[in-house]
Design a protein around this motif. Structure first.
Motif, PDB file in Angstrom:
ATOM      1  N   VAL A  24       0.839  -1.197   0.000  1.00  0.00           N
ATOM      2  CA  VAL A  24       0.000   0.000   0.000  1.00  0.00           C
ATOM      3  C   VAL A  24       0.874   1.248   0.000  1.00  0.00           C
ATOM      4  N   LEU A  25       0.600   2.170  -0.930  1.00  0.00           N
ATOM      5  CA  LEU A  25       1.274   3.469  -0.912  1.00  0.00           C
ATOM      6  C   LEU A  25       0.506   4.415   0.000  1.00  0.00           C
ATOM      7  N   PRO A  26       1.207   5.149   0.856  1.00  0.00           N
ATOM      8  CA  PRO A  26       0.504   6.103   1.728  1.00  0.00           C
ATOM      9  C   PRO A  26      -0.278   7.136   0.917  1.00  0.00           C
ATOM     10  N   GLU A  27      -1.475   7.456   1.375  1.00  0.00           N
ATOM     11  CA  GLU A  27      -2.297   8.443   0.677  1.00  0.00           C
ATOM     12  C   GLU A  27      -1.628   9.807   0.632  1.00  0.00           C
ATOM     13  N   SER A  28      -0.771  10.082   1.602  1.00  0.00           N
ATOM     14  CA  SER A  28      -0.116  11.386   1.678  1.00  0.00           C
ATOM     15  C   SER A  28       0.782  11.671   0.479  1.00  0.00           C
ATOM     16  N   ILE A  29       1.163  10.642  -0.275  1.00  0.00           N
ATOM     17  CA  ILE A  29       1.977  10.864  -1.469  1.00  0.00           C
ATOM     18  C   ILE A  29       1.228  11.747  -2.469  1.00  0.00           C
ATOM     19  N   GLY A  30      -0.079  11.752  -2.384  1.00  0.00           N
ATOM     20  CA  GLY A  30      -0.868  12.619  -3.248  1.00  0.00           C
ATOM     21  C   GLY A  30      -0.593  14.099  -3.029  1.00  0.00           C
ATOM     22  N   CYS A  31       0.014  14.455  -1.900  1.00  0.00           N
ATOM     23  CA  CYS A  31       0.314  15.860  -1.592  1.00  0.00           C
ATOM     24  C   CYS A  31       1.671  16.310  -2.116  1.00  0.00           C
ATOM     25  N   MET A  32       2.454  15.395  -2.678  1.00  0.00           N
ATOM     26  CA  MET A  32       3.827  15.712  -3.077  1.00  0.00           C
ATOM     27  C   MET A  32       3.832  16.347  -4.467  1.00  0.00           C
ATOM     28  N   ARG A  33       3.637  17.655  -4.525  1.00  0.00           N
ATOM     29  CA  ARG A  33       3.480  18.356  -5.793  1.00  0.00           C
ATOM     30  C   ARG A  33       4.784  18.528  -6.554  1.00  0.00           C
ATOM     31  N   ARG A  34       5.920  18.436  -5.893  1.00  0.00           N
ATOM     32  CA  ARG A  34       7.199  18.589  -6.597  1.00  0.00           C
ATOM     33  C   ARG A  34       7.739  17.257  -7.111  1.00  0.00           C
ATOM     34  N   LEU A  35       7.096  16.168  -6.739  1.00  0.00           N
ATOM     35  CA  LEU A  35       7.569  14.851  -7.136  1.00  0.00           C
ATOM     36  C   LEU A  35       7.493  14.688  -8.651  1.00  0.00           C
ATOM     37  N   ARG A  36       8.613  14.287  -9.242  1.00  0.00           N
ATOM     38  CA  ARG A  36       8.689  14.112 -10.687  1.00  0.00           C
ATOM     39  C   ARG A  36       8.998  12.674 -11.095  1.00  0.00           C
ATOM     40  N   LYS A  37       9.494  11.877 -10.162  1.00  0.00           N
ATOM     41  CA  LYS A  37       9.801  10.482 -10.488  1.00  0.00           C
ATOM     42  C   LYS A  37       9.453   9.597  -9.308  1.00  0.00           C
ATOM     43  N   LEU A  38       8.598   8.635  -9.559  1.00  0.00           N
ATOM     44  CA  LEU A  38       8.192   7.668  -8.543  1.00  0.00           C
ATOM     45  C   LEU A  38       8.432   6.274  -9.099  1.00  0.00           C
ATOM     46  N   SER A  39       9.289   5.505  -8.436  1.00  0.00           N
ATOM     47  CA  SER A  39       9.614   4.147  -8.882  1.00  0.00           C
ATOM     48  C   SER A  39       9.114   3.151  -7.846  1.00  0.00           C
ATOM     49  N   VAL A  40       8.188   2.291  -8.259  1.00  0.00           N
ATOM     50  CA  VAL A  40       7.609   1.315  -7.338  1.00  0.00           C
ATOM     51  C   VAL A  40       7.622  -0.098  -7.912  1.00  0.00           C
ATOM     52  N   GLU A  41       8.301  -0.319  -9.016  1.00  0.00           N
ATOM     53  CA  GLU A  41       8.298  -1.638  -9.639  1.00  0.00           C
ATOM     54  C   GLU A  41       8.851  -2.692  -8.680  1.00  0.00           C
ATOM     55  N   GLY A  42       8.393  -3.916  -8.850  1.00  0.00           N
ATOM     56  CA  GLY A  42       8.885  -5.003  -8.006  1.00  0.00           C
ATOM     57  C   GLY A  42       8.230  -5.079  -6.647  1.00  0.00           C
ATOM     58  N   ASN A  43       7.110  -4.360  -6.441  1.00  0.00           N
ATOM     59  CA  ASN A  43       6.349  -4.445  -5.196  1.00  0.00           C
ATOM     60  C   ASN A  43       4.990  -5.095  -5.470  1.00  0.00           C
ATOM     61  N   PRO A  44       4.458  -5.873  -4.551  1.00  0.00           N
ATOM     62  CA  PRO A  44       3.136  -6.488  -4.735  1.00  0.00           C
ATOM     63  C   PRO A  44       2.015  -5.524  -4.361  1.00  0.00           C
ATOM     64  N   LEU A  45       1.949  -4.392  -5.038  1.00  0.00           N
ATOM     65  CA  LEU A  45       1.003  -3.335  -4.682  1.00  0.00           C
ATOM     66  C   LEU A  45      -0.450  -3.767  -4.841  1.00  0.00           C
ATOM     67  N   VAL A  46      -1.258  -3.424  -3.853  1.00  0.00           N
ATOM     68  CA  VAL A  46      -2.696  -3.622  -3.891  1.00  0.00           C
ATOM     69  C   VAL A  46      -3.404  -2.275  -4.019  1.00  0.00           C
ATOM     70  N   SER A  47      -2.843  -1.265  -3.360  1.00  0.00           N
ATOM     71  CA  SER A  47      -3.404   0.087  -3.408  1.00  0.00           C
ATOM     72  C   SER A  47      -2.278   1.095  -3.597  1.00  0.00           C
ATOM     73  N   PRO A  48      -2.411   1.935  -4.647  1.00  0.00           N
ATOM     74  CA  PRO A  48      -3.466   2.013  -5.647  1.00  0.00           C
ATOM     75  C   PRO A  48      -3.548   0.749  -6.502  1.00  0.00           C
ATOM     76  N   PRO A  49      -4.718   0.520  -7.088  1.00  0.00           N
ATOM     77  CA  PRO A  49      -4.887  -0.685  -7.911  1.00  0.00           C
ATOM     78  C   PRO A  49      -4.087  -0.590  -9.209  1.00  0.00           C
ATOM     79  N   ALA A  50      -3.958  -1.721  -9.883  1.00  0.00           N
ATOM     80  CA  ALA A  50      -3.130  -1.808 -11.085  1.00  0.00           C
ATOM     81  C   ALA A  50      -3.571  -0.838 -12.168  1.00  0.00           C
ATOM     82  N   GLU A  51      -4.910  -0.660 -12.337  1.00  0.00           N
ATOM     83  CA  GLU A  51      -5.378   0.209 -13.416  1.00  0.00           C
ATOM     84  C   GLU A  51      -5.012   1.675 -13.178  1.00  0.00           C
ATOM     85  N   VAL A  52      -4.757   2.039 -11.908  1.00  0.00           N
ATOM     86  CA  VAL A  52      -4.274   3.393 -11.611  1.00  0.00           C
ATOM     87  C   VAL A  52      -2.767   3.467 -11.812  1.00  0.00           C
TER      88      VAL A  52
END
Length: 299
Positions: free
Chosen positions: A181-209
């Motif tokens: 699960v990615l913390p919802e607070s990441i939605g507040c990171m307006r300066r973020l330009r690169k997010l790498s999450v590959e290789g994690n068994p993510l459930v939230s956000p869902p795959a289609e997001v």
């Protein structure tokens, strides 16, 4: 500069730095003793009050002396490729000028709470360790721009909510962990330009997001914060390993980037790293190839 180079060469035949020698180098600004056989640093290193750069990468250090906190002018600390199992508990209280901290390729289980007091820190590299948890008060790192805690594999299973309060963060790499699960607070990171999450068994956000761009991910997480049901975007074809190479994630070569790609891309598909370890690809995951002791501070 000549002294720094000579000092590093001299240490190729020893496993220690004499206490008396360090105490005589009071005006030293840069100390580079990387790729030797050091098993410990002298406590007298705390006498180097003018030291700005310290490179002890590629040795056999299990810990750093507590006295390193007295190097109050220190701006860059590179301790990659050692055997560190811990950092001094008080390391963050005095090193208020530290801008780059690189401790990748060690055996760290956690980072000390005091690290959140490094208010000048701009880059923190703690990949390829055994981190099980990150400190809660990350929002105190008000100048942090780059955070890399990737490849802690099965150890790191969650991120603290405070990670989304790093308002100046530009790059966040949490790939190849066990995060669901990615913390919802990441939605507040307006300066973020690169997010790498590959290789994690993510459930939230869902795959289609996650298959969309970074802006869509932020909008989804922001909607969750506000308690509104996020609209599910149209599902795109999932990215396979071939597309990872195409986008340069695994040394796929240079290419021009369009606007959407510059905003950051996310690789949501979870694959065990073992499934990629064929003779063709296994060399790509060699730490010595990916992360040389000198590379981090050359950027």
């Amino acid at each position: 500069m000549f002294l720094n180079k000579f000092f590093g060469t001299l240490l190729n035949v020893t496993q220690t730095i004499p206490e008396s020698l360090t105490a005589r180098l009071l005006n030293l600004i840069a100390l580079d003793v990387h790729s030797n056989q050091l098993k410990a640093l002298p406590n007298s290193i705390g006498c180097l009050s003018k030291l700005k750069t310290l490179n002890v990468s590629g040795n056999f250090l299990v810990s750093l002396p507590k006295s390193i906190q007295h190097c109050r002018s220190l701006e860059e600390l590179n301790a990659n490729f050692n055997k560190l199992i811990r950092l001094p508990d008080s390391i963050g209280y005095e090193l208020t000028n530290l801008r780059k901290l690189s401790v990748n390729s060690n055996k760290l289980i956690s980072l000390p709470i005091s690290i959140t007091h490094l208010t000048s820190l701009r880059a923190l590299d703690a990949r390829l360790n055994c981190l099980m948890i990150l400190p809660d008060d990350l929002e105190n790192l008000i100048n942090l721009e780059i955070l890399n805690v990737s490849q802690n594999f099965q150890y790191l299973t969650a991120l603290p909510s405070s990670i989304g309060l790093l308002m100046n963060l530009i790059e966040l790499d949490v790939s190849y962990n066990k995060i669901t699960v990615l913390p919802e607070s990441i939605g507040c990171m307006r300066r973020l330009r690169k997010l790498s999450v590959e290789g994690n068994p993510l459930v939230s956000p869902p795959a289609e997001v996650m298959e969309q761009n970074l802006q869509v991910v932020r909008e989804y997480l922001t909607q969750k914060i506000n308690g509104t049901a996020p609209k599910s975007p149209s599902k795109k074809k999932s990215w396979g390993f071939g597309k990872l190479v195409k986008y340069g994630t695994f040394n796929g070569g240079s290419r021009s980037w369009n606007r959407e790609e510059r905003e950051g891309f996310i690789m949501p598909e979870y694959r065990s790293i073992d499934s990629l370890a064929s003779p063709r690809y296994s060399g790509m995951f060699s730490p010595r190839r990916l992360f040389s002791p000198r590379s981090y501070f050359s950027r």
